[in-house]
Design a protein around this motif. Structure first.
Motif, PDB file in Angstrom:
ATOM      1  N   PHE A  99       0.923  -1.000  -0.143  1.00 35.54           N
ATOM      2  CA  PHE A  99       0.101   0.040  -0.057  1.00 35.54           C
ATOM      3  C   PHE A  99       0.970   1.194   0.124  1.00 35.54           C
ATOM      4  O   PHE A  99       1.819   1.446   0.955  1.00 35.54           O
ATOM      5  CB  PHE A  99      -0.885   0.006   1.222  1.00 35.54           C
ATOM      6  N   VAL A 100       0.750   2.089  -1.028  1.00 34.19           N
ATOM      7  CA  VAL A 100       1.720   3.069  -1.259  1.00 34.19           C
ATOM      8  C   VAL A 100       1.011   4.469  -0.664  1.00 34.19           C
ATOM      9  O   VAL A 100      -0.038   4.947  -1.163  1.00 34.19           O
ATOM     10  CB  VAL A 100       1.780   3.348  -2.678  1.00 34.19           C
ATOM     11  N   PHE A 101       1.774   5.456  -0.022  1.00 37.75           N
ATOM     12  CA  PHE A 101       1.880   6.696   0.021  1.00 37.75           C
ATOM     13  C   PHE A 101       2.994   7.627  -0.402  1.00 37.75           C
ATOM     14  O   PHE A 101       4.243   7.138  -0.387  1.00 37.75           O
ATOM     15  CB  PHE A 101       1.377   6.953   1.453  1.00 37.75           C
ATOM     16  N   TYR A 102       2.686   8.992  -0.415  1.00 36.47           N
ATOM     17  CA  TYR A 102       3.726   9.846  -0.787  1.00 36.47           C
ATOM     18  C   TYR A 102       4.179  11.084   0.098  1.00 36.47           C
ATOM     19  O   TYR A 102       3.085  11.399   0.977  1.00 36.47           O
ATOM     20  CB  TYR A 102       3.666  10.338  -2.151  1.00 36.47           C
ATOM     21  N   THR A 103       5.457  11.235   0.656  1.00 35.61           N
ATOM     22  CA  THR A 103       5.641  12.222   1.523  1.00 35.61           C
ATOM     23  C   THR A 103       7.153  12.919   1.179  1.00 35.61           C
ATOM     24  O   THR A 103       7.691  12.182   0.298  1.00 35.61           O
ATOM     25  CB  THR A 103       5.640  11.447   2.957  1.00 35.61           C
ATOM     26  N   GLU A 143       8.969   0.109   2.505  1.00 37.07           N
ATOM     27  CA  GLU A 143      10.107   0.321   1.587  1.00 37.07           C
ATOM     28  C   GLU A 143       9.782   1.564   0.882  1.00 37.07           C
ATOM     29  O   GLU A 143       8.771   1.664   0.617  1.00 37.07           O
ATOM     30  CB  GLU A 143      10.449  -0.940   0.938  1.00 37.07           C
ATOM     31  N   ARG A 144      10.813   2.297   0.281  1.00 41.55           N
ATOM     32  CA  ARG A 144      10.746   3.268  -0.522  1.00 41.55           C
ATOM     33  C   ARG A 144      10.481   2.731  -1.886  1.00 41.55           C
ATOM     34  O   ARG A 144      10.903   1.618  -2.583  1.00 41.55           O
ATOM     35  CB  ARG A 144      12.022   4.122  -1.084  1.00 41.55           C
ATOM     36  N   VAL A 145       9.419   3.480  -2.740  1.00 43.80           N
ATOM     37  CA  VAL A 145       8.926   2.781  -4.031  1.00 43.80           C
ATOM     38  C   VAL A 145      10.086   3.188  -5.057  1.00 43.80           C
ATOM     39  O   VAL A 145      10.921   4.049  -4.729  1.00 43.80           O
ATOM     40  CB  VAL A 145       7.571   3.388  -4.680  1.00 43.80           C
ATOM     41  N   SER A 146      10.167   2.753  -6.298  1.00 43.99           N
ATOM     42  CA  SER A 146      11.301   3.256  -7.228  1.00 43.99           C
ATOM     43  C   SER A 146      11.069   4.890  -7.554  1.00 43.99           C
ATOM     44  O   SER A 146       9.845   5.150  -7.270  1.00 43.99           O
ATOM     45  CB  SER A 146      11.031   2.358  -8.447  1.00 43.99           C
ATOM     46  N   SER A 172      10.814   5.776 -10.407  1.00 41.18           N
ATOM     47  CA  SER A 172      10.121   5.968 -11.536  1.00 41.18           C
ATOM     48  C   SER A 172       8.496   5.927 -11.135  1.00 41.18           C
ATOM     49  O   SER A 172       8.004   6.633 -11.753  1.00 41.18           O
ATOM     50  CB  SER A 172      10.453   4.793 -12.605  1.00 41.18           C
ATOM     51  N   GLU A 173       8.304   5.101 -10.178  1.00 39.95           N
ATOM     52  CA  GLU A 173       7.061   5.155  -9.480  1.00 39.95           C
ATOM     53  C   GLU A 173       6.627   6.590  -8.878  1.00 39.95           C
ATOM     54  O   GLU A 173       5.601   7.088  -9.195  1.00 39.95           O
ATOM     55  CB  GLU A 173       6.776   4.247  -8.516  1.00 39.95           C
ATOM     56  N   SER A 174       7.731   7.132  -8.342  1.00 43.23           N
ATOM     57  CA  SER A 174       7.398   8.555  -7.492  1.00 43.23           C
ATOM     58  C   SER A 174       7.302   9.474  -8.618  1.00 43.23           C
ATOM     59  O   SER A 174       6.588  10.434  -8.616  1.00 43.23           O
ATOM     60  CB  SER A 174       8.391   8.722  -6.626  1.00 43.23           C
ATOM     61  N   LEU A 175       8.090   9.577  -9.749  1.00 40.11           N
ATOM     62  CA  LEU A 175       8.133  10.458 -10.670  1.00 40.11           C
ATOM     63  C   LEU A 175       6.686  10.266 -11.573  1.00 40.11           C
ATOM     64  O   LEU A 175       5.977  11.312 -11.876  1.00 40.11           O
ATOM     65  CB  LEU A 175       9.239  10.189 -11.925  1.00 40.11           C
ATOM     66  N   LYS A 176       6.267   9.389 -11.875  1.00 46.92           N
ATOM     67  CA  LYS A 176       4.897   9.128 -12.324  1.00 46.92           C
ATOM     68  C   LYS A 176       3.850   9.634 -11.695  1.00 46.92           C
ATOM     69  O   LYS A 176       2.919  10.437 -12.142  1.00 46.92           O
ATOM     70  CB  LYS A 176       4.775   7.407 -12.582  1.00 46.92           C
ATOM     71  N   PRO A 204      11.331  16.500  -6.435  1.00 44.17           N
ATOM     72  CA  PRO A 204      12.373  16.812  -5.696  1.00 44.17           C
ATOM     73  C   PRO A 204      13.251  15.531  -5.298  1.00 44.17           C
ATOM     74  O   PRO A 204      12.556  14.510  -5.080  1.00 44.17           O
ATOM     75  CB  PRO A 204      11.614  17.305  -4.446  1.00 44.17           C
ATOM     76  N   SER A 205      14.473  15.544  -4.827  1.00 42.45           N
ATOM     77  CA  SER A 205      15.192  14.454  -4.427  1.00 42.45           C
ATOM     78  C   SER A 205      14.770  13.939  -2.999  1.00 42.45           C
ATOM     79  O   SER A 205      15.071  12.669  -2.597  1.00 42.45           O
ATOM     80  CB  SER A 205      16.647  14.838  -4.349  1.00 42.45           C
ATOM     81  N   PHE A 206      14.301  14.806  -2.268  1.00 46.67           N
ATOM     82  CA  PHE A 206      13.632  14.610  -0.981  1.00 46.67           C
ATOM     83  C   PHE A 206      12.160  14.217  -0.919  1.00 46.67           C
ATOM     84  O   PHE A 206      11.652  14.010   0.165  1.00 46.67           O
ATOM     85  CB  PHE A 206      13.941  15.710  -0.190  1.00 46.67           C
ATOM     86  N   TRP A 207      11.560  13.874  -1.924  1.00 39.23           N
ATOM     87  CA  TRP A 207      10.092  13.632  -1.773  1.00 39.23           C
ATOM     88  C   TRP A 207       9.897  12.338  -2.873  1.00 39.23           C
ATOM     89  O   TRP A 207      10.411  11.936  -3.724  1.00 39.23           O
ATOM     90  CB  TRP A 207       9.147  14.633  -2.651  1.00 39.23           C
ATOM     91  N   GLY A 208       8.995  11.346  -2.171  1.00 41.67           N
ATOM     92  CA  GLY A 208       8.677  10.193  -2.862  1.00 41.67           C
ATOM     93  C   GLY A 208       7.706   9.226  -2.123  1.00 41.67           C
ATOM     94  O   GLY A 208       7.178   9.688  -1.153  1.00 41.67           O
ATOM     95  N   GLY A 209       7.766   8.003  -2.757  1.00 37.80           N
ATOM     96  CA  GLY A 209       6.754   7.159  -2.029  1.00 37.80           C
ATOM     97  C   GLY A 209       7.314   5.977  -1.193  1.00 37.80           C
ATOM     98  O   GLY A 209       8.596   5.925  -1.348  1.00 37.80           O
ATOM     99  N   TYR A 210       6.392   5.696  -0.394  1.00 37.23           N
ATOM    100  CA  TYR A 210       6.710   4.402   0.451  1.00 37.23           C
ATOM    101  C   TYR A 210       5.647   3.319   0.436  1.00 37.23           C
ATOM    102  O   TYR A 210       4.405   3.714   0.184  1.00 37.23           O
ATOM    103  CB  TYR A 210       6.811   4.742   2.166  1.00 37.23           C
TER     104      TYR A 210
END
Length: 213
Positions: A73-77, A113-116, A118-122, A169-175
């Protein structure tokens, strides 16, 4: 002190059994989630996320589910936020979907875990322009002296990215919360609630048990 002893609702519009649920808890979640969406409850993808700091102190906040499948289950922060730092130190979390209007709750426990990238960018690219700017504006969980500073930073980002191209941003993405256990709770009459508990086995399959309310 207010007396809250009479604040109660009588549940029991449905029942949940081991035989009635799907053998895959992610599929069972999809069934319940789709129902929550169909009932037009507010923010059906809102979930309470619990993490633990270095002193074993739990912290709780609400985030939004943005994707799910058999992997988790994925969220972003912001990775540098309080929860991001806590997950870096202790990559485990608990998630609760509080669908109280439907007399339902779902509780998920697992490793994170962090998502990839590419997933965060999408996902980041799919966000509204203002939301993408907001990710650059806020050093999440840090102390700020005033709201006006945040608004000034937002105006700065608007000027910087006025062409509409806002980079991830390099400091932002998914888990991704990878579930080890998933519990489905359904309110019952006389507080005899239904609790169906899935636990992932070593081979990746799921056991299903009923828990006492």
């Amino acid at each position: 002190m207010p007396d809250l002893s009479d604040f109660r609702e009588e549940y029991g519009h449905d029942i949940l059994t081991k035989e009635s649920v799907h053998p895959n808890p992610v599929e069972q979640f999809r069934i319940w989630f789709d129902y929550a969406v169909s009932q037009k409850i507010t923010e059906p993808n809102a979930m309470s996320l619990a993490t633990v700091d270095e002193h074993a102190q739990p912290w709780l906040r609400t985030v939004l589910l943005k994707a799910y499948d058999d992997r988790g289950f994925v969220f972003y922060t912001n990775y540098d936020s309080r929860k991001g730092k806590q997950l870096a130190n202790n990559p485990k979390a608990s998630v609760l979907f509080p669908w109280i209007q439907l007399e339902r709750q779902v509780i998920i426990n697992g490793e994170v875990e962090r998502v990839s990238n590419s997933e965060s960018l999408k996902y980041f690219s799919s966000r509204p322009f203002g939301s993408r700017l907001g990710a650059w504006v806020s050093q999440q969980s840090s102390v700020v002296s005033s709201r006006s500073l945040l608004l000034a930073k937002l105006e700065e980002m608007k000027r910087k990215f006025k062409n509409g191209e806002v980079p991830l941003p390099s400091f932002w993405g998914g888990y991704r919360v990878k579930p080890k256990t998933i519990e489905f709770w359904l309110g019952g009459k006389n507080r005899i609630h239904d609790r169906i508990f899935y636990s992932r086995r070593e081979d990746g399959t799921w056991s299903i048990e009923r828990l006492a309310p």
